[in-house]
Design a protein around this motif. Structure first.
Motif: not given
Length: 593
Positions: A213-217
């Motif tokens: 979740a956090l990586s692309p965000i």
């Protein structure tokens, strides 16, 4: 902010902020090119408190609440125990379209943020993640069944590393850059500007709910975009909590959190996202079957897509390799997150001279692995005595056992495991025994199918060329590893492999700040590193006159002469000095005639 955004017992939970939030920064802010940070520690940022989890983290509910008529619901379970976590409303097509609209509206203001503004948001997120790393790991464990070590290494450490790299070096990757020209355009200056696309989307898998979740965000918002993230329905419970933390950090830094939207929907409704004209790029992480559908849907609006579709990653163990030295690394490569790892090692190609030693060592280690839930309140629930967790569910257990039986019937040697396991403390848990299977050959179905489970598959080879042929023989091409006593031969083998990434005498160390992706059936495009950031932008070329007063492009009459143009080409690009002099003579004659 008043009522917490993170009460996961509410039907709408973190999305309640959408109705209450009013934009705090409604003025146009000029974009500022600031110097890159010397260190992420140089940027002060608010540290948010860990969101409330109600009682679900420690004591999952035993029964779901009564559903509300008119809603589709997704029920969330802890796969390690089978206990109910929550029953949550799925987004409808109307909800998805509305969230895309919210992201689009909020992105207008965010596009004017400075590099310092963006670093501050990421710094806040990093500070929170470090401060509350234990509760973050426990949330990931509760929703996926993995161990605290797997969550710490695969979820938190990798995410912190990506945050640090973006804070320190992300601006350098996205600054306008000067490009060299040639002699005929020496009076021009050319630059490439990396402009945000607008609203991008990411459709991510369930195996690493925090990191995926956090990586692309963080890549999307740092490059100036808004993002709509679709999580897997298998990890909806934790994804809402993790994305809620990101939104809180954005809000605490004075920006509209609507630039980050989370979609939790049934699979049939996701086409609203992939066919939306407002989505300017899609990152997909998942299976090849679904990836093909996403790519086809994206053609409706010619939306660019980055696909990471998994693999059947080989590990080539060269002659004279020290088995004892690297055995722990190989165990991690095969059994991290119970093999539910897109870059996990699925095929061990072992030289025949090392085969028996390898099998003996691995059989001893694999047979001693202890499974269970690290969050259980029973006697098994001590982290120190649990080596591996559960799988995400038991949906593929019949297929895994069939593959084992088929391989064994064709001569494979199943030394350990090969079947599902009933946890006496959590009978509803989804556990599959860690498996070591040798004497596998290329023709067996298990050698050609992505297992995505706790299976160490061993193939024997006699020559290095044979090993390379086996490694390249599948249509997958994501990652690989090569182990040997000397790095030189290892690198030669690495350069022969058809894949996107190779580790030498290590496992998956290419994951954090480098372009991540594969080739062939493992997908195309890259995320991570400068290449991943730039994939979320429009590279715009701007060419201007270097000295506009002294030299500007003009079209003289003689240019219409064939002798002039052909002489110019020969003078500039002739393959010898004689050819260039002939061209120059022709050019001068045409210009003066």
């Amino acid at each position: 902010m008043g009522r917490s955004l993170f009460n996961l017992t509410e039907p709408l939970g973190i999305y309640s902020v959408v109705r209450r939030y009013t934009t705090a920064r409604n003025r146009a802010v000029p974009f500022r090119w600031s110097a890159p940070a010397a260190s992420y520690m140089d940027y002060e940022a608010p540290i948010i408190e860990s969101p409330s989890l109600s009682s679900h983290l420690q004591n999952p509910l035993l029964a779901p609440p009564e559903p509300v008529e008119g809603y589709n619901y997704i029920t969330c379970y802890d796969p390690a125990t089978g206990l109910h976590l929550d029953t949550l409303p799925a987004d409808s097509p109307t909800d998805i379209a509305a969230k895309i609209g919210l992201a689009k509206d909020a992105r207008e203001d965010w596009s004017h943020s400075s590099w310092g503004d963006r670093r501050r948001v990421l710094r806040s997120l990093l500070a929170w993640l470090v401060k509350d790393q234990e509760v973050c790991a426990r949330v990931a464990c509760r929703d996926t069944g993995k161990t605290m070590i797997d969550a710490s290494l695969g979820e938190i450490l990798t995410t912190c590393s990506k945050l640090e790299w973006l804070i320190n070096y992300g601006e350098i990757a996205l600054r306008p850059e000067r490009r060299r020209g040639n002699l005929i355009l020496s009076h021009k200056t050319s630059t490439v500007h990396y402009e945000p696309l607008g609203v991008v989307a990411a459709i991510v898998s369930w195996n690493y709910p925090l990191h995926n979740a956090l990586s692309p965000i963080i890549s999307a918002i740092f490059s100036g975009n808004a993002i709509v993230l679709k999580c897997s329905e298998h990890t909806m419970w934790s994804s809402r909590w993790f994305v809620g933390a990101v939104r809180e950090c954005i809000y605490a830094c004075g920006w509209n959190p609507d630039i980050v939207q989370l979609v939790c929907c049934l699979p049939d409704d996701s086409e609203v996202l992939t066919t939306s004209p407002d989505i300017k790029h899609i990152t997909f992480i998942g299976s090849e079957t679904v990836g093909r559908k996403v790519a086809m849907a994206a053609t409706v609006n010619l939306t660019p897509v980055t696909l990471e579709l998994g693999g059947k990653d080989p590990c080539i163990i060269l002659p004279r390799t020290n088995i004892q030295k690297w055995s722990s690394v190989w165990m991690r490569g095969a059994f991290q997150s119970m093999g539910q790892n897109c870059i996990g090692i699925e095929r061990f190609l072992v030289h025949s001279s090392l085969y028996e030693e390898f099998m003996t060592e691995m059989a001893d280690r694999v047979s001693k692995l202890r499974l269970g839930s690290v969050l259980s309140s029973s006697a098994e629930g001590f982290v120190s005595v649990v080596d591996g967790g559960s799988m995400i569910n038991n949906a593929r257990f019949d297929e895994l056992e069939r593959l084992m039986t088929d391989a064994e019937s064709l001569g494979a040697d199943v030394r350990c495991g090969g079947t599902r396991w009933r946890n006496p403390y959590s009978e509803q848990g989804a556990y599959f025994r860690p498996t070591l299977i040798g004497n596998v050959n290329e023709q067996m179905e298990i050698a050609r199918t992505e297992v995505f489970g706790p299976v160490m598959l061993v193939l024997k080879y006699d020559s290095v060329d044979e090993a390379v042929g086996i490694a390249n023989g599948l249509h997958y091409g994501l990652g690989a590893s090569v182990f040997g006593p000397d790095q030189g031969p290892c690198k030669e083998v690495a350069m022969s492999l058809e894949c996107g990434m190779v580790s030498i005498n290590d496992f998956a160390v290419y994951y954090v700040n480098l372009p991540f992706g594969g080739t062939k059936g493992s997908g195309y495009g890259r995320f991570g590193g400068p290449e991943g950031l730039r994939a979320l932008t429009n590279p715009k070329v701007v060419v201007v006159d270097r000295f506009p007063v002294l030299a500007e492009t003009s079209i003289p009459v003689v240019v219409h002469s064939w002798d002039f143009v052909s002489g110019l080409i020969s003078a500039l690009y002739g393959q010898s000095w004689k050819a260039r002099m002939v061209g120059l003579t022709k050019l001068i004659k045409a210009a003066t005639s």
